[in-house]
Design a protein around this motif. Sequence first.
Motif, short mmCIF file in Angstrom:
data_model
loop_
_atom_site.label_atom_id
_atom_site.label_comp_id
_atom_site.label_asym_id
_atom_site.label_seq_id
_atom_site.Cartn_x
_atom_site.Cartn_y
_atom_site.Cartn_z
N ALA A 1 78.90 107.27 -95.47
CA ALA A 1 77.69 106.44 -95.55
C ALA A 1 77.90 105.27 -96.52
O ALA A 1 77.48 104.15 -96.23
N GLU A 2 78.56 105.53 -97.64
CA GLU A 2 78.87 104.45 -98.58
C GLU A 2 79.77 103.40 -97.94
O GLU A 2 79.54 102.20 -98.10
N LEU A 3 80.78 103.86 -97.20
CA LEU A 3 81.66 102.91 -96.51
C LEU A 3 80.87 102.07 -95.52
O LEU A 3 81.01 100.84 -95.47
N LEU A 4 80.03 102.72 -94.72
CA LEU A 4 79.26 102.00 -93.71
C LEU A 4 78.28 101.01 -94.33
O LEU A 4 78.09 99.91 -93.81
N ALA A 5 77.67 101.38 -95.44
CA ALA A 5 76.65 100.54 -96.05
C ALA A 5 77.23 99.48 -97.00
O ALA A 5 76.69 98.38 -97.09
N GLU A 6 78.31 99.83 -97.70
CA GLU A 6 78.78 98.97 -98.77
C GLU A 6 80.22 98.50 -98.61
O GLU A 6 80.68 97.66 -99.38
N GLY A 7 80.95 99.05 -97.64
CA GLY A 7 82.36 98.69 -97.47
C GLY A 7 82.53 97.28 -96.93
O GLY A 7 81.66 96.74 -96.25
#
Length: 196
Positions: free
Chosen positions: A138-144
């Motif tokens: 989720a972090e990768l999808l939102a902030e990557g």
Amino acid sequence: MTDDVPPLELPAPLLLADHPALDLLNTRMMVDGQRQDLLGTDAEAAAWLQQIGFGPAIDVEGDDGHLLARLRTLRDSVEGLLAARRENRPADPAALNAFLLAAVPQLVWEEGGAPVLDRFRQGDAASQCLSRLAYAAAELLAEGDFNLVRKCENAECSLMFYDRTKAHKRRWCSMALCGNRHKVAEFRKRRQGVAD
């Protein structure tokens, strides 16, 4: 009389993506021209979760396929969301969010220590590992930075990676694998050109 073909010997999953969510996608890869799942049992799934640093190996009682099925569901969800994100189109995160439900922050304050905020304290060990992995995805999808999320340039390779190199010019899943193959192929082409 038919020849018995021995089962295909699958390699162990490679950890070369520089991001756990992409390493999850890489547990399915091209082997002898066919996309193969490198995780086939709960024990392999548990060992892989430990290998990527998401807690100690989970005790898998009975090896009933439950952990493997949940990990594959998470992988399929992440794969679909990642494809949508790379193509800049909307997608439904409901399946990923189901794994994130276990990521409820808890303040843990054990005797003799300082308080610690633990986001993954809920549920059994497997659920904690899977929710950690879902959170990383989720972090990768939102902030990557999706300019740095890439597929190996080898047309016969399906592996993904997050390009953390200084110049952001990484082309291969691994120089030892696809990069070296490319170099050898280019060298052979040059030698054949000289010999002609």
